[in-house]
Design a protein around this motif. Structure first.
Motif, PDB file in Angstrom:
ATOM      1  N   HIS A  68     -19.694  25.584   0.996  1.00 26.14           N
ATOM      2  CA  HIS A  68     -18.397  25.478   1.647  1.00 26.14           C
ATOM      3  C   HIS A  68     -18.594  25.318   3.154  1.00 26.14           C
ATOM      4  CE1 HIS A  68     -17.387  27.603  -2.084  1.00 26.14           C
ATOM      5  NE2 HIS A  68     -16.149  27.180  -1.931  1.00 26.14           N
ATOM      6  N   THR A  70     -16.597  26.285   6.417  1.00 26.23           N
ATOM      7  CA  THR A  70     -15.503  27.170   6.804  1.00 26.23           C
ATOM      8  C   THR A  70     -15.358  27.220   8.317  1.00 26.23           C
ATOM      9  OG1 THR A  70     -15.914  28.552   4.853  1.00 26.23           O
ATOM     10  CG2 THR A  70     -14.574  29.513   6.616  1.00 26.23           C
ATOM     11  N   VAL A  80      -9.448  32.755   8.794  1.00 27.51           N
ATOM     12  CA  VAL A  80      -9.945  31.470   8.312  1.00 27.51           C
ATOM     13  C   VAL A  80      -8.897  30.404   8.603  1.00 27.51           C
ATOM     14  CG1 VAL A  80     -10.641  30.133   6.294  1.00 27.51           C
ATOM     15  CG2 VAL A  80     -11.356  32.525   6.522  1.00 27.51           C
ATOM     16  N   SER A  82      -9.703  26.917   8.035  1.00 30.94           N
ATOM     17  CA  SER A  82      -9.886  25.931   6.968  1.00 30.94           C
ATOM     18  C   SER A  82     -11.142  26.245   6.176  1.00 30.94           C
ATOM     19  CB  SER A  82      -9.945  24.505   7.527  1.00 30.94           C
ATOM     20  OG  SER A  82     -11.067  24.320   8.357  1.00 30.94           O
ATOM     21  N   ASN A  83     -11.115  25.855   4.906  1.00 29.39           N
ATOM     22  CA  ASN A  83     -12.253  26.094   4.031  1.00 29.39           C
ATOM     23  C   ASN A  83     -12.373  24.916   3.070  1.00 29.39           C
ATOM     24  OD1 ASN A  83     -14.366  27.974   2.975  1.00 29.39           O
ATOM     25  ND2 ASN A  83     -13.124  27.802   1.120  1.00 29.39           N
TER      26      ASN A  83
END
Length: 247
Positions: A68, A70, A80, A82-83
């Motif tokens: 991922h 992140t 967070v 965006s991931n």
């Protein structure tokens, strides 16, 4: 270059000097997390100037099982922003645009439900979505849409809207299983991996699993200037809010 008395780029409405000025170098963090599938010894890591990442063991490249990209704000309780699940685990990258490159279609959706509706059986929500299609090496804008709808209070409006969007993609746009589809949402980040692995249905107690060629991507609508995904989902959030106010 933004001046100290200009409005801050984060969208807070405050002047830059009273908001993000002096924080930029310390609080924005990008990370690539990987799952090797089993305990693995890594004794070399290469990162080139383009943000491409390579793990090695004794000179041999090690390919993770999943990965991922992140982005987060570390001084805001590790918020967070965006991931992105990386589709090409043999080409790990810390660049957002490269992370999205394997997609044939990118959909962004946001759903809003007024808080005053939370104590009634039938709830009104509004959703807005925009989507892009790969043309050559670019993701080009295709269309935007929005609607107001009513649903049972025991299932979040985000889930209803997501399922409807998937049905629209499959049956109206007729996008086949040979195309890779990404859907950006700011809902339920903690369960994204389970939805993406088809371990968990999108709606509890149903057989509504994410199609095999679909991937859920997270972006926060609250941080509209962090990256391209947060900007796009913030546009959907604004449109959904306007739809609610107009109905």
């Amino acid at each position: 270059m933004i001046g100290k008395n200009h409005l801050c780029y984060c969208g807070s409405g405050k002047k830059h000097k009273k908001c993000c000025m002096g924080k930029e170098k310390n609080d924005r963090v990008s990370s690539v997390t990987v799952d090797m599938g089993e305990p693995t010894v890594i004794n070399a890591l290469q990162i080139d100037s383009d943000g491409n990442i390579c793990f090695q063991k004794d000179g041999q490249t090690i390919i993770p099982q999943s990965a991922h990209l992140t982005h987060l704000i570390s001084n805001n309780k590790d918020k967070v922003t965006s991931n992105i699940p990386l589709k090409e685990v043999d080409k790990l990258t810390s660049d957002t645009f490269k992370a999205l490159a394997p997609l044939d279609f990118l959909f962004i959706i946001d759903t809003n439900t007024p808080l005053e509706n939370n104590n009634v059986e039938k709830v009104k929500s509004a959703c807005a979505a925009i989507y892009y299609q790969k043309v050559a090496t670019n993701l080009d804008y295709v269309n935007g849409m929005g609607k107001v709808f009513y649903h049972q209070n025991n299932i979040p409006g985000e889930k209803h809207a997501l399922v409807e969007l998937i049905q629209y993609i499959l049956f109206e746009l007729k996008i086949g299983a040979d195309k890779i589809v990404g859907i950006v949402t700011d809902h339920d980040l903690g369960n994204h991996d389970k939805y993406n692995s088809r371990e968990l249905p999108l709606i509890k107690g149903t057989e509504l699993f994410l199609p095999e060629n679909f991937t859920l991507i997270y972006a926060s609508a609250d941080k509209k200037n962090e990256n391209i995904l947060t900007k796009l989902i913030s546009e959907c959030d604004k449109k959904a809010t306007e739809l609610l106010k107009g109905n």
